[in-house]
Design a protein around this motif. Structure first.
Motif, PDB file in Angstrom:
ATOM      1  N   ASP A 175       0.853  -1.181   0.000  1.00 51.16           N
ATOM      2  CA  ASP A 175       0.000   0.000   0.000  1.00 51.16           C
ATOM      3  C   ASP A 175       0.891   1.234   0.000  1.00 51.16           C
ATOM      4  N   THR A 177       0.037   4.283   0.146  1.00 52.73           N
ATOM      5  CA  THR A 177      -0.455   5.328   1.057  1.00 52.73           C
ATOM      6  C   THR A 177       0.184   5.214   2.425  1.00 52.73           C
ATOM      7  N   THR A 178       0.294   3.985   2.912  1.00 55.20           N
ATOM      8  CA  THR A 178       0.892   3.752   4.227  1.00 55.20           C
ATOM      9  C   THR A 178       2.340   3.281   4.123  1.00 55.20           C
ATOM     10  N   THR A 180       3.479   0.319   3.369  1.00 59.36           N
ATOM     11  CA  THR A 180       3.630  -0.940   4.095  1.00 59.36           C
ATOM     12  C   THR A 180       3.352  -2.123   3.168  1.00 59.36           C
TER      13      THR A 180
END
Length: 208
Positions: A175, A177-178, A180
């Motif tokens: 991801d 966005t994070t 991770t």
């Protein structure tokens, strides 16, 4: 053999072996019904092996070998009719062998190998002209990715098969966005491999 047929800027690009030029990048123009070699990346009869042709931000990216740097990430720009190596991830003749080029969140993701972290997830940002390792899923020199793999963008995330060195090859996702990466399943329990391939999003679910 003709491989990696990819439409870019209104023409059909592919790798091919023709005459004494080895395996190089070619283009076919349907308006003139002509095919021509784009560039002799690995001069003479040696093979450049252009693979994983992928259009990203109006340019054509691929893996190629110029005979000096091994297989690295290259780019062809039809506007300038110029092919250049954009990242030399693994210096020397061994090459990083970037595979499974996939556009995700306006960056180009792929697997690549270096001498410190093995084969891990990398990305290239055309805005900054920087290639960087994203994760170290299999810590240290251990490789997270097998030779045969698939990347799939689904529901805003990047899915693939990988191993952390203890659970075998299972389904993972990254991801942006994070920032991770996480393993989602352990289909074949323990260190057994489930070999999650041919990932395809369909009807709100991911099939493989």
């Amino acid at each position: 053999a003709i491989q990696w047929l990819t439409v870019y800027d209104g023409k059909l690009y592919f790798s091919a072996v023709v005459g004494t030029n080895g395996d190089e990048l070619w283009v076919y123009d349907s308006t003139t019904n002509t095919a021509e070699m784009v560039e002799n990346i690995n001069p003479g009869s040696a093979d450049a092996f252009p693979n994983y042709l992928t259009v990203y931000n109006d340019k054509l990216y691929f893996q190629a070998n110029d005979g000096n740097n091994g297989s690295e990430l290259w780019r062809y720009d039809s506007a300038t009719n110029n092919a250049v190596m954009v990242a030399n991830i693994r210096t020397g003749s061994a090459g990083s062998t970037p595979r499974y080029l996939t556009v995700y969140n306006d960056k180009l993701y792929f697997s690549a190998t270096d001498d410190t972290f093995g084969t891990e997830l990398w990305r290239y940002d055309s805005a900054t002209n920087i290639a960087e390792r994203v994760t170290d899923i299999n810590s240290g020199i251990g490789s997270a990715f097998p030779i045969n793999n698939d990347f799939e963008v689904y529901n805003g995330q990047l899915y693939f098969q990988a191993t952390d060195g203890s659970t075998g090859y299972e389904l993972w996702r990254y991801d942006s966005t994070t920032d991770t990466a996480e393993r989602l399943t352990d289909i074949n329990p323990g260190n057994g491999d489930s070999i999650d391939r041919w990932l395809t999003g369909y009807d709100g679910k991911l099939y493989f």
